[in-house]
Enzyme design. Sequence first.
Site, mmCIF file in Angstrom:
data_model
loop_
_atom_site.group_PDB
_atom_site.id
_atom_site.type_symbol
_atom_site.label_atom_id
_atom_site.label_comp_id
_atom_site.label_asym_id
_atom_site.label_seq_id
_atom_site.Cartn_x
_atom_site.Cartn_y
_atom_site.Cartn_z
ATOM 1 N N ASP D 33 0.860 -1.183 0.000
ATOM 2 C CA ASP D 33 0.000 0.000 0.000
ATOM 3 C C ASP D 33 0.890 1.224 0.000
ATOM 4 O OD1 ASP D 33 -3.063 0.652 0.382
ATOM 5 O OD2 ASP D 33 -1.976 2.136 1.581
ATOM 6 N N LYS D 173 -23.107 -6.258 -8.923
ATOM 7 C CA LYS D 173 -23.004 -5.182 -7.933
ATOM 8 C C LYS D 173 -23.627 -3.893 -8.465
ATOM 9 C CE LYS D 173 -20.523 -2.464 -4.723
ATOM 10 N NZ LYS D 173 -19.464 -2.274 -3.763
ATOM 11 N N LYS D 242 -52.738 6.300 -12.932
ATOM 12 C CA LYS D 242 -53.705 7.235 -12.339
ATOM 13 C C LYS D 242 -53.260 7.651 -10.931
ATOM 14 C CE LYS D 242 -57.920 7.311 -9.780
ATOM 15 N NZ LYS D 242 -58.652 6.428 -8.857
#
Lengths: 306, 306, 306, 306
Positions: D33, D173, D242
């Site tokens: 990361d 998804k 309606k």
Amino acid sequence: MNTENIGFIGLGRMGKSMASNLVKKGFRLMVMDLNPRAVTDLVRLGARASGDVAQLARDCTIVITMLPTSVEVESVALGADGIFANAIAGTVLMDMSTIAPVATDRLQQEAIRHGMSVVDAPVGRLAEHADRAESLFMVGASDADFARVKPLLDAMGSTVYHCGAVGTGGRTKLVNNYVAVTLCQVNAEALALSQRFGLDLASTLKVLLGTSANNGQLRLNFPNKVLAGDTTPGFTIDLAHKDMSLVLAAAHAAKVPMPVAAAVHESFSAARANACGSIDFSGIADVICDLARIERARTPSGWSPD
Amino acid sequence: MNTENIGFIGLGRMGKSMASNLVKKGFRLMVMDLNPRAVTDLVRLGARASGDVAQLARDCTIVITMLPTSVEVESVALGADGIFANAIAGTVLMDMSTIAPVATDRLQQEAIRHGMSVVDAPVGRLAEHADRAESLFMVGASDADFARVKPLLDAMGSTVYHCGAVGTGGRTKLVNNYVAVTLCQVNAEALALSQRFGLDLASTLKVLLGTSANNGQLRLNFPNKVLAGDTTPGFTIDLAHKDMSLVLAAAHAAKVPMPVAAAVHESFSAARANACGSIDFSGIADVICDLARIERARTPSGWSPD
Amino acid sequence: MNTENIGFIGLGRMGKSMASNLVKKGFRLMVMDLNPRAVTDLVRLGARASGDVAQLARDCTIVITMLPTSVEVESVALGADGIFANAIAGTVLMDMSTIAPVATDRLQQEAIRHGMSVVDAPVGRLAEHADRAESLFMVGASDADFARVKPLLDAMGSTVYHCGAVGTGGRTKLVNNYVAVTLCQVNAEALALSQRFGLDLASTLKVLLGTSANNGQLRLNFPNKVLAGDTTPGFTIDLAHKDMSLVLAAAHAAKVPMPVAAAVHESFSAARANACGSIDFSGIADVICDLARIERARTPSGWSPD
Amino acid sequence: MNTENIGFIGLGRMGKSMASNLVKKGFRLMVMDLNPRAVTDLVRLGARASGDVAQLARDCTIVITMLPTSVEVESVALGADGIFANAIAGTVLMDMSTIAPVATDRLQQEAIRHGMSVVDAPVGRLAEHADRAESLFMVGASDADFARVKPLLDAMGSTVYHCGAVGTGGRTKLVNNYVAVTLCQVNAEALALSQRFGLDLASTLKVLLGTSANNGQLRLNFPNKVLAGDTTPGFTIDLAHKDMSLVLAAAHAAKVPMPVAAAVHESFSAARANACGSIDFSGIADVICDLARIERARTPSGWSPD
């Protein structure tokens, strides 16, 4: 000199100006309104006042109504005290209010039962145009009735369109006002997007006024393309759809809600789902008619906008 | 005689006509395209061919791109073999494709890093206009860059709008095409409604072309009203809303789907919810800006459409 | 044994079943309908027939109307021959038709002038539920009137909601049917997208029924979040907006028109324009209320769905 | 004990929880990361860190990506330094990000060229569910790949749907999130209308939760009606139309903008224009498919929601 006695019911902001123009131009007018001031003003100009629909109906051969909604129009036209029950055969009720076309149709059916007829002649343009006798009228009437009311319309306005039989005046007005109000919204969304983009307003207006984005489409593009049955592409539905994708992506990134753009995008998507992506973008008119089982619109050959 | 060497990448339906017009008018052109036929045709007219972006970049001081999407534009502009990495400082990349404005912004950032700059000049009007050098260009450029590319634009088109700094050309085109495509849909819905109503098409067109429904709004009504900060009512948002209610009720009774009318109706409803029902209907532009926290659009005092 | 005489006007598909259930359960019923067959059938079950609203009104202390539109309801309630002019003071008109709430309000004003009152109790669920006395009723009534009509409602249905004062029954039904009809459209758009994607229908249903896409939102998510004033994000408006961008991009690529998705996308865009992108997506309820100047919805503390 | 080496790229709010659950349950994990803190936290739990996609790819046989957009996913998967260029044949890339399905399709094509394959397994439910290993996964994968990744999914979540081949996870998804986000908007519009009507919120919720307005439609009504090919009417499209007319008329009178209601109204109008007014309102699903040339949705005979 017109020999008909004219009744005029409804002296509001528009109606008062219209009635005034009739009196000033020499028509014999009997007027009625809930507001005594408006009646007094017309009387000063030379009109007679009536406090009673039945009396007015008995006295007049053309009765004009200019009232807020179909409820008021029906309340003066129908019933034992109404116009149809009290006027002489041959009387014309010219309703100039903007009401639902089905209400006009009901009035006409009732008129026929009494040997009378209805003209629907709603008013275009603004109150200040009515002041100056420059209104525009969209008229639904038989040819004979149109000939009878034409001098009155000419006295109240400067543009008179005879759209067809009874009921077509109001329907034409609805089509027209759909376009007018929607263009207002479209312009507003375009300006909001332009502002958020930080564009110079004068420059944006110059472009919008200089290209076919300006509604030359209906004058120039449509008559030569879809309305002539020709959808060979100048600018395709696929390309229009792609551009709307770019517009909406940019608007979403810039946080500009554009509900009309989104609705248009989906309509072009429906056209593409129906294998029409490669036709001219004016062909969306055919696609919309086809998907709703409506006859396609075609101008007669040789038609020109002028 | 223009002394710049011009590169032109992208000889598709539009690009080929534009490049041809440049060559014919004496510009020194180096061209590139995946389609060898298009390249050969240009060479016959007097252009040189290049099979290599880097070479073209080294040889030219203005490079024009006319490509399908931002993917292709970025692939020739960026990277080790791209325009920015190989051109000399001061080179201008004039992208004439219709791409997302954020992609243009990214290109400009990268250009600056190389001492270069970008002009975005997307093309208005149709392919046949490009053939005749009658295109319209919306140009985003610094004043200096605009002066450099102006002769080229004049050679390829007949109307050139300098909209502002880099990025404003593409953004203006999106605003313009939003209006153009949406008017097409609006006209189509109006014609579908008119057909279902059984109205005579020629009569309907006469009315639509004769009233402010025709987009005189942006030329006449808006500049004098909302864009001048004046929303005193000629025709109120409440009345516009009421007319749209009548339109939609009639359309529903007649089974004509009108998704754009419905979206417009809700927008006017939002305006009424915000206590703006009694202002002029052009004021919807202010309402839309306010509800999205966008600065209201105002023309400078003394502005005129011409 | 209920000692009131009950009038029942309107023996259509639903009304006939409802009236039958009343007779079968021992209520004294006087019935009226334009269709003589339906009247005969009720008479066979033990009801009395009336050919005259005024007579029925004089004879009954609770009059039920189950009619197509407000036009029919008003025609039997109002006027010299109508219910209000002929019934004794204290009579209750229970209108079970689905009509415009403003029409109910007008009826109630008129009822009060005659020392009477109105209950609006429109019917939920289908005709087959009415057959089996399993209808659902949304009731607007004073507490006293609710107590009087409750035994009748229990005889005709299995679920009775007292929503509040007169007029709240019909308004609740409109809110409810908005949701019901819209979910139908949403499911239909979802299935169309799923089909075009080539997904297995059984698998798609399994997922849709297994996640909060299934309307657990109103039972579980909303009460704990926005309706409790808590909009700290579980799933933000920004993420919901991003997902709708992906949905619409995929739908456009696949040529699936999704007008509702597009309208939702713009609503979330409006929320983002108002700096609400980082709140929980249930917070769209607050945004919508704020943008239309409506009081935010909040459940009382301690509220539970069961 | 699972013998595969697992790579995990993307330790954001959701990814970190998912990776943590894998490590805690004994999987051999290599993580990556941009945020060193997230990496350190995972290393403390027992994962190995990698600073280099190519190295991670060489070391792992299943690589999970949990990244913001397709741009990031493609940047780690493709190119000379990417997963496909460096992993051994037979490696599976399981992308759990929510990205455009066409991006997934492109990844799979590239994977096949390298003798590898892709699984798309986007995540349902919220971050707090991921914390507790209670996520829901919609998985597109070959049967063999699904068997390989199933143990990992079971370690990260509590509900795993195998939707079909690669690409069906992401598409499912999108269908699901379309419904979820749209229901949120629908509930919000309903609550806004209810508030403006002055209804008691608790009463309104009771009704909405007690009727089929609650999405029992997809569980109960649709499977027995339109999805079984039966559109004999319980509640017709005409009646639904309606009711929506009454809803919108009341909303307009009360100044409550309801753009989704308006879009739904037009869709039912399109159905009526196609002569489908008298079929069951669930039949709108067939109408929408027909108008977009999509195959109608049908459940296999004997299908049940449970």
